[in-house]
Design a protein around this motif. Structure first.
Motif, PDB file in Angstrom:
ATOM      1  N   TRP A 108      47.668  35.123  30.175  1.00 56.75           N
ATOM      2  CA  TRP A 108      46.267  35.531  30.285  1.00 56.75           C
ATOM      3  C   TRP A 108      45.318  34.355  30.092  1.00 56.75           C
ATOM      4  CZ3 TRP A 108      45.238  40.026  32.390  1.00 56.75           C
ATOM      5  CH2 TRP A 108      46.233  41.004  32.380  1.00 56.75           C
ATOM      6  N   ALA A 109      45.833  33.197  29.721  1.00 59.88           N
ATOM      7  CA  ALA A 109      44.982  32.016  29.571  1.00 59.88           C
ATOM      8  C   ALA A 109      44.825  31.264  30.889  1.00 59.88           C
ATOM      9  CB  ALA A 109      45.570  31.089  28.507  1.00 59.88           C
ATOM     10  N   ASN A 110      45.499  31.696  31.946  1.00 60.13           N
ATOM     11  CA  ASN A 110      45.383  31.025  33.243  1.00 60.13           C
ATOM     12  C   ASN A 110      43.930  30.985  33.702  1.00 60.13           C
ATOM     13  OD1 ASN A 110      48.002  30.288  33.763  1.00 60.13           O
ATOM     14  ND2 ASN A 110      48.518  32.150  34.898  1.00 60.13           N
ATOM     15  N   ALA A 111      43.539  29.874  34.300  1.00 55.87           N
ATOM     16  CA  ALA A 111      42.168  29.751  34.812  1.00 55.87           C
ATOM     17  C   ALA A 111      41.923  30.752  35.933  1.00 55.87           C
ATOM     18  CB  ALA A 111      41.919  28.332  35.300  1.00 55.87           C
ATOM     19  N   GLN A 112      42.980  31.042  36.709  1.00 52.33           N
ATOM     20  CA  GLN A 112      42.840  31.994  37.813  1.00 52.33           C
ATOM     21  C   GLN A 112      43.767  33.181  37.554  1.00 52.33           C
ATOM     22  OE1 GLN A 112      42.941  30.132  41.587  1.00 52.33           O
ATOM     23  NE2 GLN A 112      42.413  31.984  42.700  1.00 52.33           N
ATOM     24  N   LEU A 113      43.174  34.351  37.364  1.00 53.90           N
ATOM     25  CA  LEU A 113      43.975  35.558  37.138  1.00 53.90           C
ATOM     26  C   LEU A 113      44.437  36.135  38.469  1.00 53.90           C
ATOM     27  CD1 LEU A 113      41.848  37.358  34.378  1.00 53.90           C
ATOM     28  CD2 LEU A 113      43.856  35.889  34.067  1.00 53.90           C
TER      29      LEU A 113
END
Length: 200
Positions: A168-173
């Motif tokens: 969930w920390a990804n820059a792009q979900l």
């Protein structure tokens, strides 16, 4: 009230018709300041929101999460998924969660509350733990969103294990992450609404 109710089990829930989830057309991703301001203006006119957060999973022993990384708030019409790595989004999210007079309804919110205090520096106001309401109505164990949707709507709430444990920390979900996050909050507001009507 001493009536005791059983919570439906997994096998019983699996036989139910699926709960109608929000599609991407009713989900707004919020990851810029202007988007956060627009979300704020749309949300503050509601009496209550479905509420949840997502954090990047921790896999190593002793590893602590710096989440939440995502905050999701929903009305009956639309859900907003805030990415909290962006300072302006974080500031608006903090303002919304500290706002009194609006119920923020969800399941298993104790951990969310602690993480929000740590990450956003505010005490969330108006947090409504839906499991507590079910316990007051005679259900023996924590209901959770799946049990609540089964009891109130006779429907099956689908949750993707893959999305739940994704980063969930990804820059792009991903689209599946957006649908997963938004519908946790959307189901909570649907449950809150149904509970309100059944007491009214």
């Amino acid at each position: 009230m001493n009536t005791r109710h059983a919570t439906p089990d997994k096998d019983a829930i699996a036989l139910l018709e699926p709960f109608e989830r929000l599609g991407l057309d009713r989900i707004t991703l919020v990851n810029t300041g202007p988007q956060a301001c627009a979300a704020h203006d749309a949300l503050v006119v509601a009496q209550a929101w479905g509420f949840d957060t997502e954090s990047k999973p921790t896999f190593r022993v002793g590893e602590s999460s710096d989440g939440p990384h995502v905050l999701q708030l929903s009305t009956r019409e639309r859900a907003w998924v805030f990415q909290l790595h962006e300072p302006e989004c974080r500031a608006v999210a903090a303002d919304l969660l500290a706002r009194s007079g609006i119920a923020k309804a969800g399941f298993g919110l104790g951990d969310d509350r602690k993480r929000i205090i740590h990450k956003l520096g505010i005490e969330p106001a108006g947090i409504l733990e839906l499991n507590t309401i079910f316990r007051e109505r005679g259900y023996r164990k924590d209901m959770g969103v799946k049990g609540a949707v089964a009891v109130l709507f006779n429907q099956r709430f689908q949750k993707s294990k893959k999305a739940a444990t994704s980063n969930w920390a990804n820059a792009q979900l991903s689209e599946s992450q957006l649908i997963y996050a938004a519908n946790d909050a959307y189901a909570a507001i649907c449950v809150w609404d149904a509970l309100q009507q059944s007491t009214g």
